[in-house]
Design a protein around this motif. Structure first.
Motif, PDB file in Angstrom:
ATOM      1  N   ILE A 239       0.546  12.681  -3.333  1.00  0.00           N
ATOM      2  CA  ILE A 239       1.766  12.628  -2.793  1.00  0.00           C
ATOM      3  C   ILE A 239       2.730  13.606  -3.607  1.00  0.00           C
ATOM      4  O   ILE A 239       2.503  13.283  -4.907  1.00  0.00           O
ATOM      5  CB  ILE A 239       2.417  11.229  -2.946  1.00  0.00           C
ATOM      6  CG1 ILE A 239       1.871  10.576  -1.857  1.00  0.00           C
ATOM      7  CG2 ILE A 239       3.886  11.295  -2.754  1.00  0.00           C
ATOM      8  CD1 ILE A 239       2.030   9.144  -2.020  1.00  0.00           C
ATOM      9  N   ARG A 240       3.331  14.567  -3.217  1.00  0.00           N
ATOM     10  CA  ARG A 240       4.112  15.566  -4.020  1.00  0.00           C
ATOM     11  C   ARG A 240       5.337  15.235  -4.912  1.00  0.00           C
ATOM     12  O   ARG A 240       5.547  13.997  -4.551  1.00  0.00           O
ATOM     13  CB  ARG A 240       4.189  16.780  -3.495  1.00  0.00           C
ATOM     14  CG  ARG A 240       4.772  16.643  -1.883  1.00  0.00           C
ATOM     15  CD  ARG A 240       4.822  17.783  -1.070  1.00  0.00           C
ATOM     16  NE  ARG A 240       5.711  17.485  -0.020  1.00  0.00           N
ATOM     17  CZ  ARG A 240       6.061  18.385   1.010  1.00  0.00           C
ATOM     18  NH1 ARG A 240       5.683  19.761   0.945  1.00  0.00           N
ATOM     19  NH2 ARG A 240       6.830  18.034   2.195  1.00  0.00           N
ATOM     20  N   SER A 241       5.790  16.072  -5.650  1.00  0.00           N
ATOM     21  CA  SER A 241       6.851  15.561  -6.408  1.00  0.00           C
ATOM     22  C   SER A 241       8.180  15.089  -5.653  1.00  0.00           C
ATOM     23  O   SER A 241       8.848  14.241  -6.217  1.00  0.00           O
ATOM     24  CB  SER A 241       7.277  16.718  -7.272  1.00  0.00           C
ATOM     25  OG  SER A 241       7.766  17.884  -6.732  1.00  0.00           O
TER      26      SER A 241
ATOM     27  N   TYR B 134       3.421   5.428   2.490  1.00  0.00           N
ATOM     28  CA  TYR B 134       2.714   4.571   1.727  1.00  0.00           C
ATOM     29  C   TYR B 134       1.991   3.411   2.154  1.00  0.00           C
ATOM     30  O   TYR B 134       0.728   3.158   2.049  1.00  0.00           O
ATOM     31  CB  TYR B 134       3.429   3.757   0.377  1.00  0.00           C
ATOM     32  CG  TYR B 134       3.924   4.637  -0.348  1.00  0.00           C
ATOM     33  CD1 TYR B 134       3.122   5.086  -1.718  1.00  0.00           C
ATOM     34  CD2 TYR B 134       5.286   5.016  -0.848  1.00  0.00           C
ATOM     35  CE1 TYR B 134       3.633   6.040  -2.701  1.00  0.00           C
ATOM     36  CE2 TYR B 134       5.644   5.978  -1.610  1.00  0.00           C
ATOM     37  CZ  TYR B 134       4.855   6.253  -2.639  1.00  0.00           C
ATOM     38  OH  TYR B 134       5.451   7.123  -3.861  1.00  0.00           O
ATOM     39  N   ASP B 135       2.774   2.789   3.208  1.00  0.00           N
ATOM     40  CA  ASP B 135       2.155   1.807   3.924  1.00  0.00           C
ATOM     41  C   ASP B 135       0.772   2.221   4.784  1.00  0.00           C
ATOM     42  O   ASP B 135      -0.307   1.764   4.951  1.00  0.00           O
ATOM     43  CB  ASP B 135       2.948   0.859   5.103  1.00  0.00           C
ATOM     44  CG  ASP B 135       4.093   0.483   4.128  1.00  0.00           C
ATOM     45  OD1 ASP B 135       3.813   0.187   2.965  1.00  0.00           O
ATOM     46  OD2 ASP B 135       5.338   0.040   4.696  1.00  0.00           O
ATOM     47  N   GLU B 136       1.111   3.499   5.370  1.00  0.00           N
ATOM     48  CA  GLU B 136       0.208   4.176   6.474  1.00  0.00           C
ATOM     49  C   GLU B 136      -1.295   4.460   5.453  1.00  0.00           C
ATOM     50  O   GLU B 136      -2.281   4.069   5.922  1.00  0.00           O
ATOM     51  CB  GLU B 136       0.537   5.230   6.955  1.00  0.00           C
ATOM     52  CG  GLU B 136       1.572   5.101   8.248  1.00  0.00           C
ATOM     53  CD  GLU B 136       2.022   6.345   8.636  1.00  0.00           C
ATOM     54  OE1 GLU B 136       1.525   7.461   8.776  1.00  0.00           O
ATOM     55  OE2 GLU B 136       3.196   6.399   9.241  1.00  0.00           O
ATOM     56  N   ILE B 137      -1.056   5.041   4.329  1.00  0.00           N
ATOM     57  CA  ILE B 137      -2.073   5.119   3.510  1.00  0.00           C
ATOM     58  C   ILE B 137      -2.825   4.039   3.154  1.00  0.00           C
ATOM     59  O   ILE B 137      -4.134   3.884   3.136  1.00  0.00           O
ATOM     60  CB  ILE B 137      -1.701   5.999   2.264  1.00  0.00           C
ATOM     61  CG1 ILE B 137      -0.928   7.234   2.387  1.00  0.00           C
ATOM     62  CG2 ILE B 137      -2.926   6.359   1.305  1.00  0.00           C
ATOM     63  CD1 ILE B 137      -0.326   8.198   1.347  1.00  0.00           C
ATOM     64  N   HIS B 138      -2.066   3.040   2.450  1.00  0.00           N
ATOM     65  CA  HIS B 138      -2.804   1.646   2.097  1.00  0.00           C
ATOM     66  C   HIS B 138      -3.685   1.104   3.252  1.00  0.00           C
ATOM     67  O   HIS B 138      -4.663   0.522   3.167  1.00  0.00           O
ATOM     68  CB  HIS B 138      -1.860   0.645   1.595  1.00  0.00           C
ATOM     69  CG  HIS B 138      -1.212   1.135   0.334  1.00  0.00           C
ATOM     70  ND1 HIS B 138       0.192   1.042  -0.045  1.00  0.00           N
ATOM     71  CD2 HIS B 138      -1.807   1.766  -0.749  1.00  0.00           C
ATOM     72  CE1 HIS B 138       0.229   1.545  -1.491  1.00  0.00           C
ATOM     73  NE2 HIS B 138      -0.812   1.986  -1.517  1.00  0.00           N
TER      74      HIS B 138
ATOM     75  N   ASN C  45      -7.363   5.134   1.741  1.00  0.00           N
ATOM     76  CA  ASN C  45      -7.623   6.183   0.932  1.00  0.00           C
ATOM     77  C   ASN C  45      -6.885   6.092  -0.472  1.00  0.00           C
ATOM     78  O   ASN C  45      -6.006   5.650  -0.483  1.00  0.00           O
ATOM     79  CB  ASN C  45      -7.130   7.614   1.753  1.00  0.00           C
ATOM     80  CG  ASN C  45      -7.959   7.982   2.717  1.00  0.00           C
ATOM     81  OD1 ASN C  45      -7.872   7.316   3.879  1.00  0.00           O
ATOM     82  ND2 ASN C  45      -8.541   8.871   2.562  1.00  0.00           N
ATOM     83  N   PRO C  46      -7.633   6.764  -1.514  1.00  0.00           N
ATOM     84  CA  PRO C  46      -7.020   6.419  -2.713  1.00  0.00           C
ATOM     85  C   PRO C  46      -5.859   7.611  -2.728  1.00  0.00           C
ATOM     86  O   PRO C  46      -5.861   8.632  -2.275  1.00  0.00           O
ATOM     87  CB  PRO C  46      -8.131   7.040  -3.556  1.00  0.00           C
ATOM     88  CG  PRO C  46      -9.281   7.611  -2.832  1.00  0.00           C
ATOM     89  CD  PRO C  46      -8.998   7.252  -1.345  1.00  0.00           C
ATOM     90  N   VAL C  47      -4.830   7.078  -3.597  1.00  0.00           N
ATOM     91  CA  VAL C  47      -3.652   7.870  -3.836  1.00  0.00           C
ATOM     92  C   VAL C  47      -3.426   8.450  -5.145  1.00  0.00           C
ATOM     93  O   VAL C  47      -3.720   7.809  -6.052  1.00  0.00           O
ATOM     94  CB  VAL C  47      -2.211   7.010  -3.394  1.00  0.00           C
ATOM     95  CG1 VAL C  47      -0.973   7.597  -3.676  1.00  0.00           C
ATOM     96  CG2 VAL C  47      -2.603   6.224  -2.117  1.00  0.00           C
ATOM     97  N   ILE C  48      -2.909   9.786  -5.201  1.00  0.00           N
ATOM     98  CA  ILE C  48      -2.532  10.300  -6.520  1.00  0.00           C
ATOM     99  C   ILE C  48      -1.075  10.528  -6.367  1.00  0.00           C
ATOM    100  O   ILE C  48      -0.729  11.327  -5.535  1.00  0.00           O
ATOM    101  CB  ILE C  48      -3.072  11.686  -6.794  1.00  0.00           C
ATOM    102  CG1 ILE C  48      -4.779  11.527  -6.727  1.00  0.00           C
ATOM    103  CG2 ILE C  48      -2.884  12.346  -7.874  1.00  0.00           C
ATOM    104  CD1 ILE C  48      -5.709  12.617  -6.943  1.00  0.00           C
TER     105      ILE C  48
END
Ligand code: SF4
Length: 299
Positions: free
Chosen positions: A70-72, A80-84, A88-91
């Motif tokens: 996730i960029r600056s 965030y909900d969709e990724i969770h 997938n791991p989040v940076i």
């Protein structure tokens, strides 16, 4: 010809941090996908792609196990909900100054306040902020739009209000907007959220532009903070916006004695240096050049 660079130019803390986080993941051999280009700089983005990073525009494009950066600018809560949900791991490289705005609007929304956001509604940072407001917001680009908002407000509007701005919002427009807030009629909490890096860069650019015949602003054509730097400098002198040294050839610099250089938040130092060195080469090649320029000092 004299060439000077602004006291504050180039990568800011948040962008530098985001690029480092993505590069560190690539160094560690992780599969990386950035949600949108990591920064508004084609050279940096291309270099990362060559190292294997993918740019995706939607969470659904993620491959299983891929690290999503996730960029600056940050993203809306639903991202965030969709990724969770996908696992997938989040940076998370959201700049802490942007994260602070997310926290402010989320807390104010939870308290029942209506959120006013100064900024460009098309900008990803603003879209991210909006996505933490639960549909309880109004985005305005300047004091005129804000004035219309209050004039058209329903008579029975009784909510408290909170006002924030995009981190890269113009500080003059921000002060103008605050002046027209009807503080006597409403309870309004003002949050100062313009990033100091942006303010310092704009002030340094204005100072240098006021002492120059011409300014060169280096940065991505779609970078909002670079475009704002261009606007600030244009008030004082002839200003050019370029992405890198390749574009120097088409600029008309021959009449300028004092040239100032500044750069947007997503412009790496090596691109700024390359512009200065290319100008040095061009000048040294010119038969009209009478003076040697101390470019080491210019940098
Ligand atoms: S300009 Fe400021 S808020 Fe934006 S990324 Fe850079 S440090 Fe963060």
């Amino acid at each position: 010809m004299q060439i000077r660079t602004a006291k504050s130019a180039g990568f800011c803390y948040g962008v530098s941090r985001a690029v480092k986080k993505a590069e560190q993941a690539l160094d560690e051999g992780k599969p990386v996908a950035t949600l949108g280009p990591i920064i508004h700089n084609t050279d940096v983005v291309n270099a990362m792609q060559e190292r294997g990073a993918r740019i995706i525009s939607k969470v659904s494009e993620l491959k299983p196990g891929e690290y999503v950066v996730i960029r600056s600018h940050g993203v809306a809560k639903n991202i965030y909900d969709e990724i969770h949900a996908l696992g997938n791991p989040v940076i998370d490289a959201t700049c802490p100054y942007v994260k602070r705005i997310h926290d402010i609007v989320a807390e104010e929304t939870a308290k029942g306040s209506f959120i006013l956001i100064a900024g460009d509604e098309q900008h990803p940072e603003v879209q991210g902020i909006v996505g933490h407001c639960q549909q309880n917001f109004f985005v305005f680009k300047d004091k005129f739009v804000l004035k219309d908002f209050f004039q058209n407000l329903e008579k029975n509007f009784e909510k408290r209000l909170a006002i924030v701005s995009q981190t890269t919002y113009n500080s003059i427009l921000w002060r103008d907007a605050l002046k027209i807030l009807p503080m006597q009629d409403f309870e309004i909490t003002i949050y100062e959220t313009i990033c100091r890096a942006t303010e310092e860069r704009q002030t340094a650019a204005a100072e240098l532009a006021s002492q120059s015949d011409c300014m060169i602003v280096i940065g991505g054509k779609h970078s909002s903070n670079t475009v704002k730097l261009y606007d600030v400098c244009s008030r004082y002198c002839k200003t050019y916006h370029i992405e890198n040294a390749d574009e120097l050839e088409i600029l008309k610099l021959s009449d300028a004695e004092k040239i100032g250089i500044t750069a947007g938040a997503s412009t790496p130092a090596h691109i700024i240096k390359e512009v200065i060195f290319t100008m040095e080469e061009n000048l040294n090649r010119s038969p009209e050049t009478e003076e040697e320029i101390d470019f080491a000092q210019a940098i």
